[in-house]
Design an enzyme around this catalytic site. Sequence first.
Site, mmCIF file in Angstrom:
data_model
loop_
_atom_site.group_PDB
_atom_site.id
_atom_site.type_symbol
_atom_site.label_atom_id
_atom_site.label_comp_id
_atom_site.label_asym_id
_atom_site.label_seq_id
_atom_site.Cartn_x
_atom_site.Cartn_y
_atom_site.Cartn_z
ATOM 1 N N CYS A 12 -3.625 0.344 5.783
ATOM 2 C CA CYS A 12 -4.293 -0.332 4.673
ATOM 3 C C CYS A 12 -3.502 -1.499 4.121
ATOM 4 C CB CYS A 12 -4.556 0.654 3.541
ATOM 5 S SG CYS A 12 -3.029 1.354 2.905
ATOM 6 N N ASP A 31 -0.919 -1.312 2.216
ATOM 7 C CA ASP A 31 -0.302 -1.009 0.932
ATOM 8 C C ASP A 31 1.202 -0.808 1.079
ATOM 9 O OD1 ASP A 31 -2.695 -1.248 -0.242
ATOM 10 O OD2 ASP A 31 -3.106 0.888 -0.430
ATOM 11 N N CYS A 80 -3.184 2.483 -3.458
ATOM 12 C CA CYS A 80 -4.367 3.079 -4.053
ATOM 13 C C CYS A 80 -3.995 4.245 -4.973
ATOM 14 C CB CYS A 80 -5.278 3.584 -2.944
ATOM 15 S SG CYS A 80 -4.546 4.992 -2.098
ATOM 16 N N CYS A 97 -2.313 8.113 2.861
ATOM 17 C CA CYS A 97 -1.625 7.566 1.678
ATOM 18 C C CYS A 97 -0.395 8.407 1.341
ATOM 19 C CB CYS A 97 -2.581 7.533 0.493
ATOM 20 S SG CYS A 97 -4.210 6.877 0.896
#
Length: 144
Positions: free
Chosen positions: A35, A37, A60, A104
Amino acid sequence: MALYSEKVMDHFRNPRNVGVIEDADAVGEVGNAKCGDIMKIYLKIDNDVITDVKFETFGCGSAIASASMATELIKGKPLSEALELTNRAVVEALDGLPTHKIHCSVLAEEVIKAALKDYYDRNGIAYDPAMFPDDHDCENCELH
Ligand code: FES
């Protein structure tokens, strides 16, 4: 059933240990290939024990909750225990994450390992490089 557990929502809304430690003994930074991130972590270490920890993330809500929980799990713990923290343990401590958000939590595991590697490098402590693989492949995570 709610998509996110109460613990996830709690750590997302009130993340623990957010910030920077200016005189950190170790710093780790990782990016999530899936992603884009980013997560960064700062450790204070005394006698092989993590006495303080702070994190920042451009990520996120699940990344924020994972980092918050992970910092709580390693604070006050010896380095050897922090090294063994898995994303699975973080997910379990959060009472679960949706399957598409498991990746994540991997950021939280990896950023701690990156910081520990930094600590070993800074202090000339020998380690097995296999403990810190350069490229973690999210697809091969045990939870995928
Ligand atoms: Fe990027 Fe969660 S979507 S860390």
